[in-house]
Design an enzyme around this catalytic site. Sequence first.
Site, PDB file in Angstrom:
ATOM      1  N   ASP A 163      80.492  11.556  51.453  1.00 11.56           N
ATOM      2  CA  ASP A 163      79.927  11.464  52.801  1.00 11.56           C
ATOM      3  C   ASP A 163      79.109  10.188  52.964  1.00 11.56           C
ATOM      4  O   ASP A 163      78.278   9.852  52.101  1.00 11.56           O
ATOM      5  CB  ASP A 163      78.990  12.657  53.059  1.00 11.56           C
ATOM      6  CG  ASP A 163      79.632  13.702  53.943  1.00 11.56           C
ATOM      7  OD1 ASP A 163      80.591  13.384  54.683  1.00 11.56           O
ATOM      8  OD2 ASP A 163      79.163  14.858  53.897  1.00 11.56           O
TER       9      ASP A 163
ATOM     10  N   LYS B 236      83.763   9.827  54.103  1.00  6.65           N
ATOM     11  CA  LYS B 236      83.842  10.638  55.325  1.00  6.65           C
ATOM     12  C   LYS B 236      82.689  10.252  56.234  1.00  6.65           C
ATOM     13  O   LYS B 236      81.574  10.021  55.751  1.00  6.65           O
ATOM     14  CB  LYS B 236      83.766  12.131  54.972  1.00  6.65           C
ATOM     15  CG  LYS B 236      83.642  13.040  56.200  1.00  6.65           C
ATOM     16  CD  LYS B 236      83.935  14.496  55.891  1.00  6.65           C
ATOM     17  CE  LYS B 236      82.782  15.321  55.377  1.00  6.65           C
ATOM     18  NZ  LYS B 236      81.606  15.380  56.259  1.00  6.65           N
TER      19      LYS B 236
ATOM     20  N   GLU C 112      84.471  21.228  62.220  1.00  3.48           N
ATOM     21  CA  GLU C 112      83.383  22.148  61.864  1.00  3.48           C
ATOM     22  C   GLU C 112      82.955  22.980  63.073  1.00  3.48           C
ATOM     23  O   GLU C 112      82.649  22.445  64.148  1.00  3.48           O
ATOM     24  CB  GLU C 112      82.185  21.354  61.303  1.00  3.48           C
ATOM     25  CG  GLU C 112      81.025  22.276  60.908  1.00  3.48           C
ATOM     26  CD  GLU C 112      79.986  21.629  60.001  1.00  3.48           C
ATOM     27  OE1 GLU C 112      80.207  20.475  59.555  1.00  3.48           O
ATOM     28  OE2 GLU C 112      78.970  22.291  59.729  1.00  3.48           O
TER      29      GLU C 112
ATOM     30  N   ASP D  92      76.919  15.307  52.338  1.00  2.00           N
ATOM     31  CA  ASP D  92      75.497  15.019  52.581  1.00  2.00           C
ATOM     32  C   ASP D  92      74.713  16.330  52.731  1.00  2.00           C
ATOM     33  O   ASP D  92      73.491  16.317  52.889  1.00  2.00           O
ATOM     34  CB  ASP D  92      75.304  14.086  53.789  1.00  2.00           C
ATOM     35  CG  ASP D  92      75.828  14.663  55.082  1.00  2.00           C
ATOM     36  OD1 ASP D  92      76.440  15.746  55.054  1.00  2.00           O
ATOM     37  OD2 ASP D  92      75.623  14.019  56.132  1.00  2.00           O
ATOM     38  N   SER D  93      75.427  17.478  52.629  1.00  2.00           N
ATOM     39  CA  SER D  93      74.729  18.764  52.520  1.00  2.00           C
ATOM     40  C   SER D  93      73.903  18.801  51.236  1.00  2.00           C
ATOM     41  O   SER D  93      73.069  19.696  51.060  1.00  2.00           O
ATOM     42  CB  SER D  93      75.719  19.934  52.555  1.00  2.00           C
ATOM     43  OG  SER D  93      76.794  19.711  51.665  1.00  2.00           O
TER      44      SER D  93
ATOM     45  N   GLU E   4      80.984  11.046  60.402  1.00  2.00           N
ATOM     46  CA  GLU E   4      80.988  11.980  61.530  1.00  2.00           C
ATOM     47  C   GLU E   4      81.149  11.244  62.855  1.00  2.00           C
ATOM     48  O   GLU E   4      80.533  10.197  63.060  1.00  2.00           O
ATOM     49  CB  GLU E   4      79.666  12.770  61.546  1.00  2.00           C
ATOM     50  CG  GLU E   4      79.451  13.627  60.302  1.00  2.00           C
ATOM     51  CD  GLU E   4      78.141  14.419  60.327  1.00  2.00           C
ATOM     52  OE1 GLU E   4      77.381  14.327  61.328  1.00  2.00           O
ATOM     53  OE2 GLU E   4      77.882  15.126  59.341  1.00  2.00           O
TER      54      GLU E   4
HETATM   55  O1  KIV Z   1      78.201  17.808  53.832  1.00  2.00           O
HETATM   56  C1  KIV Z   1      78.983  18.764  53.848  1.00  2.00           C
HETATM   57  O2  KIV Z   1      78.913  19.701  53.039  1.00  2.00           O
HETATM   58  C2  KIV Z   1      80.035  18.770  54.854  1.00  2.00           C
HETATM   59  C3  KIV Z   1      80.877  20.002  54.974  1.00  2.00           C
HETATM   60  C4  KIV Z   1      80.141  21.051  55.691  1.00  2.00           C
HETATM   61  C5  KIV Z   1      82.192  19.720  55.593  1.00  2.00           C
HETATM   62  O3  KIV Z   1      80.189  17.828  55.568  1.00  2.00           O
END
Ligand code: KIV
Length: 279
Positions: A96, A126, A195, A57-58, A128
């Site tokens: 994500d 994934k 992280e 989600d980055s 959080e």
């Molecule tokens: O979204 C992302 O890039 C991440 C990484 C920083 C692990 O969750």
Amino acid sequence: MAIGSVMSIHGQARKVTTHTLQEMKSANEKITMLTAYDFSLAKLVDKAGVDIILVGDSASNVMAGHATTVPITLDHMIYHAQCVERAVDRALIVVDMPFGSYQGNSTVALESAVRIMKESNGHSVKLEGGAEVVESVKRILIAGIPVMGHLGLTPQSIYKFGTYTVRAKEEEEAAKLISDAKLLEDAGCFAIVLEKIPRELAKKVSQAISIPTIGIGAGPDCDGQVLVLHDLLGITMDFSPRFLRRYLNLSEDINNAISQYCDDVRSGDFPNEDESYSE
Ligand code: KIV
């Protein structure tokens, strides 16, 4: 040949599965993970032999220019995952789950995870958090969807934390992180991202659980490492945390190439005779 190697005994690219990752941890073989959000870069990342591609989600920051990961939607994540999936032959694809698609309601969480799997053809999701999301994790797993956890600095909670500084330096938060890691392992997660936590804590967690830990800013003792691809390539230059190693300075190279193109067009040098068609 090492268990996680790119080639199988038949000389074919061997697909990475959650089982491969578990075997790699058992064999003390480090796991590599990078982000990708589009077809072209995902193809390069996969070809280079990275084990896990994270459709992170980055993308909210890197692709859309938002200040946080909060605004990105489930539809956006599915779009990025579809682009990546078309490019990947070998790596395990983790997608994500974005903010708002799983927190506080395990039915919504399950529906979101099912949408990701059905619409993107990704291989896993994934999310959080620890104890707060474990009910959602269990329901997603019961549906047959592999889940990766994410503890420590969890950027979707940035407005709760207030800063992106190192997490779990205090004993209480460190103890909760260890307990959350065990909860996620017991629930059936296949790996956990750690992280921005102290390296000693990451080592302790990695030794305390049997599933792989993948670190970002969590030191060398995790079972694998992850970075945001655009940071590693030097495309995003305004982000320089201590943990980041840049392998290229692409922003400068791209800037030079584009400036040269503009000069060539303006001077009439481009296109030349060889670059033109004649009757
Ligand atoms: O979204 C992302 O890039 C991440 C990484 C920083 C692990 O969750």
